[in-house]
Design a protein around this motif. Structure first.
Motif, PDB file in Angstrom:
ATOM      1  N   ARG A   1      -0.763  10.518  -2.610  1.00 50.64           N
ATOM      2  CA  ARG A   1      -0.225  11.748  -2.028  1.00 50.64           C
ATOM      3  C   ARG A   1       0.308  12.688  -3.105  1.00 50.64           C
ATOM      4  O   ARG A   1       0.113  13.900  -3.037  1.00 50.64           O
ATOM      5  CB  ARG A   1       0.884  11.417  -1.028  1.00 50.64           C
TER       6      ARG A   1
ATOM      7  N   GLY B   1      -3.854   0.498   8.333  1.00 54.62           N
ATOM      8  CA  GLY B   1      -3.112  -0.709   8.696  1.00 54.62           C
ATOM      9  C   GLY B   1      -3.957  -1.786   9.340  1.00 54.62           C
ATOM     10  O   GLY B   1      -3.424  -2.715   9.950  1.00 54.62           O
TER      11      GLY B   1
ATOM     12  N   ARG C   1      -5.244   1.954   4.648  1.00 57.56           N
ATOM     13  CA  ARG C   1      -4.362   3.061   5.032  1.00 57.56           C
ATOM     14  C   ARG C   1      -4.066   3.068   6.523  1.00 57.56           C
ATOM     15  O   ARG C   1      -2.986   3.444   6.949  1.00 57.56           O
ATOM     16  CB  ARG C   1      -4.988   4.388   4.639  1.00 57.56           C
TER      17      ARG C   1
ATOM     18  N   ALA D   1       0.822  -1.206   0.000  1.00 57.10           N
ATOM     19  CA  ALA D   1       0.000   0.000   0.000  1.00 57.10           C
ATOM     20  C   ALA D   1       0.859   1.260   0.000  1.00 57.10           C
ATOM     21  O   ALA D   1       0.358   2.338  -0.269  1.00 57.10           O
ATOM     22  CB  ALA D   1      -0.931   0.000   1.198  1.00 57.10           C
ATOM     23  N   ASP D   2       2.188   1.113   0.278  1.00 60.66           N
ATOM     24  CA  ASP D   2       3.052   2.292   0.333  1.00 60.66           C
ATOM     25  C   ASP D   2       3.176   2.964  -1.025  1.00 60.66           C
ATOM     26  O   ASP D   2       3.150   4.186  -1.123  1.00 60.66           O
ATOM     27  CB  ASP D   2       4.443   1.902   0.853  1.00 60.66           C
ATOM     28  N   ASP D   3       3.317   2.167  -2.101  1.00 57.32           N
ATOM     29  CA  ASP D   3       3.410   2.745  -3.442  1.00 57.32           C
ATOM     30  C   ASP D   3       2.126   3.463  -3.812  1.00 57.32           C
ATOM     31  O   ASP D   3       2.152   4.557  -4.378  1.00 57.32           O
ATOM     32  CB  ASP D   3       3.704   1.650  -4.478  1.00 57.32           C
ATOM     33  N   ASP D   4       1.000   2.838  -3.499  1.00 57.20           N
ATOM     34  CA  ASP D   4      -0.290   3.444  -3.806  1.00 57.20           C
ATOM     35  C   ASP D   4      -0.488   4.717  -3.008  1.00 57.20           C
ATOM     36  O   ASP D   4      -0.989   5.713  -3.526  1.00 57.20           O
ATOM     37  CB  ASP D   4      -1.434   2.467  -3.494  1.00 57.20           C
ATOM     38  N   LEU D   5      -0.104   4.654  -1.754  1.00 58.07           N
ATOM     39  CA  LEU D   5      -0.239   5.824  -0.899  1.00 58.07           C
ATOM     40  C   LEU D   5       0.626   6.968  -1.423  1.00 58.07           C
ATOM     41  O   LEU D   5       0.192   8.125  -1.439  1.00 58.07           O
ATOM     42  CB  LEU D   5       0.145   5.455   0.540  1.00 58.07           C
ATOM     43  N   ALA D   6       1.818   6.645  -1.898  1.00 62.21           N
ATOM     44  CA  ALA D   6       2.699   7.667  -2.456  1.00 62.21           C
ATOM     45  C   ALA D   6       2.086   8.273  -3.714  1.00 62.21           C
ATOM     46  O   ALA D   6       2.152   9.490  -3.920  1.00 62.21           O
ATOM     47  CB  ALA D   6       4.067   7.070  -2.764  1.00 62.21           C
TER      48      ALA D   6
END
Length: 137
Positions: free
Chosen positions: A10, A84, A82, A2-7
């Protein structure tokens, strides 16, 4: 996951904020459309990582019937990811449970509207007047 998607989300939001502060260029419509497309792609990508294929298919079928319901479920899933709270991909069974809880919540919040009683004042009845006219004739 989810970090790539969150980036991506953002970055899209940051671009949106910069555009709003920057004022107006002539291509606002095109830029807004591109921004919506990017956000939609990021959202779809994130959902693909959150949902198992069977659950994604079910959500797609729900979208065909009632788009607002599907959007609500997607928003909830993205929020859970998001924060977690999702430890693994959501299965079709878990999606069904989420839909059941959402519909139960809607029933509870809408229940006050279903329990409205209409009380009419007595003393005036059309049927009695018609009977009186028929008996006089």
């Amino acid at each position: 996951m989810a970090d790539d998607d969150l980036a991506q989300i953002r970055a899209a939001r940051l671009a949106q904020l910069k555009q709003q502060q920057g004022g107006g260029s002539g291509d606002n419509g095109e830029e807004a459309e591109q921004r919506r497309k990017q956000e939609s792609e990021a959202r779809s990508h994130m959902l693909a990582q959150i949902l198992e294929p069977e659950a994604a298919d079910r959500l797609g079928r729900i979208r065909m019937v009632k788009e607002s319901r599907a959007t609500d479920v997607e928003n909830r899933l993205i929020m859970l990811a998001r924060s977690g709270q999702l430890r693994q991909k959501v299965t079709e069974t878990q999606l069904k449970e989420m839909l059941a809880s959402l519909s139960e919540h809607e029933k509870q919040s809408g229940q006050t509207m279903e329990n409205v009683k209409v009380v009419r004042r007595g003393g005036w009845d059309d049927d009695d007047d018609l009977d009186d006219l028929l008996n006089e004739a």
